[in-house]
Design a protein around this motif. Structure first.
Motif, PDB file in Angstrom:
ATOM      1  N   ASN A   1     -16.918   6.693   0.479  1.00 52.05           N
ATOM      2  CA  ASN A   1     -17.601   6.753  -0.825  1.00 52.05           C
ATOM      3  C   ASN A   1     -18.271   5.426  -1.208  1.00 52.05           C
ATOM      4  OD1 ASN A   1     -15.239   5.364  -1.137  1.00 52.05           O
ATOM      5  ND2 ASN A   1     -14.616   6.354  -3.044  1.00 52.05           N
TER       6      ASN A   1
ATOM      7  N   GLN B   1     -15.626   1.779  -4.568  1.00 51.23           N
ATOM      8  CA  GLN B   1     -14.176   1.557  -4.388  1.00 51.23           C
ATOM      9  C   GLN B   1     -13.735   0.272  -5.100  1.00 51.23           C
ATOM     10  OE1 GLN B   1     -11.939   0.527  -0.819  1.00 51.23           O
ATOM     11  NE2 GLN B   1     -11.428   2.681  -0.574  1.00 51.23           N
TER      12      GLN B   1
ATOM     13  N   GLN C   1      -5.005   5.599   0.728  1.00 49.46           N
ATOM     14  CA  GLN C   1      -6.275   5.679   1.477  1.00 49.46           C
ATOM     15  C   GLN C   1      -6.925   4.315   1.662  1.00 49.46           C
ATOM     16  OE1 GLN C   1      -5.121   8.190  -0.789  1.00 49.46           O
ATOM     17  NE2 GLN C   1      -7.079   8.986  -1.511  1.00 49.46           N
ATOM     18  N   ARG C   2      -6.513   3.344   0.853  1.00 48.13           N
ATOM     19  CA  ARG C   2      -7.099   2.005   0.956  1.00 48.13           C
ATOM     20  C   ARG C   2      -6.492   1.184   2.102  1.00 48.13           C
ATOM     21  NH1 ARG C   2      -9.821  -0.110  -3.631  1.00 48.13           N
ATOM     22  NH2 ARG C   2     -10.119   1.429  -5.271  1.00 48.13           N
TER      23      ARG C   2
ATOM     24  N   SER D   1      -4.390   5.249  -7.823  1.00 46.37           N
ATOM     25  CA  SER D   1      -4.064   6.583  -7.280  1.00 46.37           C
ATOM     26  C   SER D   1      -4.496   6.738  -5.819  1.00 46.37           C
ATOM     27  CB  SER D   1      -4.698   7.666  -8.147  1.00 46.37           C
ATOM     28  OG  SER D   1      -6.087   7.446  -8.196  1.00 46.37           O
ATOM     29  N   ASP D   2      -5.530   6.000  -5.383  1.00 49.78           N
ATOM     30  CA  ASP D   2      -6.001   6.134  -3.996  1.00 49.78           C
ATOM     31  C   ASP D   2      -5.438   5.017  -3.089  1.00 49.78           C
ATOM     32  OD1 ASP D   2      -7.333   4.027  -5.134  1.00 49.78           O
ATOM     33  OD2 ASP D   2      -9.309   4.588  -4.396  1.00 49.78           O
TER      34      ASP D   2
ATOM     35  N   TYR E   1       0.823  -1.220   0.000  1.00 52.93           N
ATOM     36  CA  TYR E   1       0.000   0.000   0.000  1.00 52.93           C
ATOM     37  C   TYR E   1       0.856   1.269   0.000  1.00 52.93           C
ATOM     38  CZ  TYR E   1      -4.270  -2.661   0.570  1.00 52.93           C
ATOM     39  OH  TYR E   1      -5.336  -3.508   0.336  1.00 52.93           O
TER      40      TYR E   1
END
Ligand code: HEM
Length: 195
Positions: free
Chosen positions: A149, A154, A74-75, A70-71, A60
């Motif tokens: 979200n 996701q 945050q994951r 790109s996220d 990560y």
């Protein structure tokens, strides 16, 4: 799996197909320990999840992978699970080991990522079970909560990013191999906790 998924997400379908048996075995092995029957049992389950999430944390944090996801940062659920352990009065496990990201090709690392990201789907069900123990997304079971979200969007974003990867045939095989390695490691970590 619906045929729409098979057509639009062929790689994801293959990942699911090739790991279905090892997933079922893992799921059964966990549920056989009645993880939601008591806070003590849940503590063991949490320790297993902590070892797994901590093991994959370098994936990560990978600068190579963030190009495709790109996220990615945050994951990562490591912060959540450390808070969960503290909530229920447990220390972090001292057996934690982290994967050497340099030992993986990008395709293998994506296979690992599939396994951890996919586990968030099953977590939706487990998040309901854990309420029996008065634990929830704010206390003790943060890591099972969905993202702000929504889980569906996701997961869809993840599936699209995997399908968009430009892989050679060899790399495609590495992807499936990475997912199998990740499930094998999950089995080993489960044995560490329940030995
Ligand atoms: C008691 C434990 C578990 C249960 C009951 C469970 C249950 C489920 C369920 C019901 C789904 C499908 C959800 C959906 O399609 O909406 C799922 C998906 C998945 N789970 Fe689990 N799971 C468990 C543990 C795990 C663990 C520990 C891992 C990883 C180490 C994992 C990896 C996955 C993956 C990769 C998927 C996505 C499959 C796909 O659609 O491609 N699961 N799980």
């Amino acid at each position: 799996m619906s045929s729409i998924t098979q057509v639009n997400y062929p790689r994801m379908s293959e990942l699911k197909r090739t790991t279905a048996e090892v997933h079922d075995n893992l799921d059964n092995k966990i549920m056989a320990q009645s993880p939601f029957a008591s806070k003590e049992n849940y503590g063991d389950f949490l320790r297993f999840q902590y070892l797994l999430l901590k093991h994959v944390e370098p994936i990560y944090q990978s600068e190579q992978l963030i190009v495709f996801f790109s996220d990615l940062a945050q994951r990562n659920r490591c912060t959540d699970i450390v808070l969960d352990l503290h909530d229920i009065g447990m220390k972090t496990h001292n057996l934690e080991q982290q994967i050497d990201i340099n030992s993986l090709t990008i395709a293998q690392a994506v296979g690992w990522l599939y396994v951890i990201e996919g586990s968030k789907l099953g977590a939706a069900m487990l998040a309901k079970e854990v309420t029996q123990l008065d634990l929830n997304a704010e206390f003790g079971a943060r890591f099972l909560a969905g993202p702000g979200n929504g889980r569906g969007s996701q997961w869809r974003g993840f599936m699209q990013a995997v399908e968009a990867l430009n892989l050679t045939n060899d790399e495609e095989q590495q992807l499936y191999q990475g997912a199998k390695q990740a499930f094998a490691t999950a089995h080993q970590l489960l044995d560490v906790v329940y030995q």
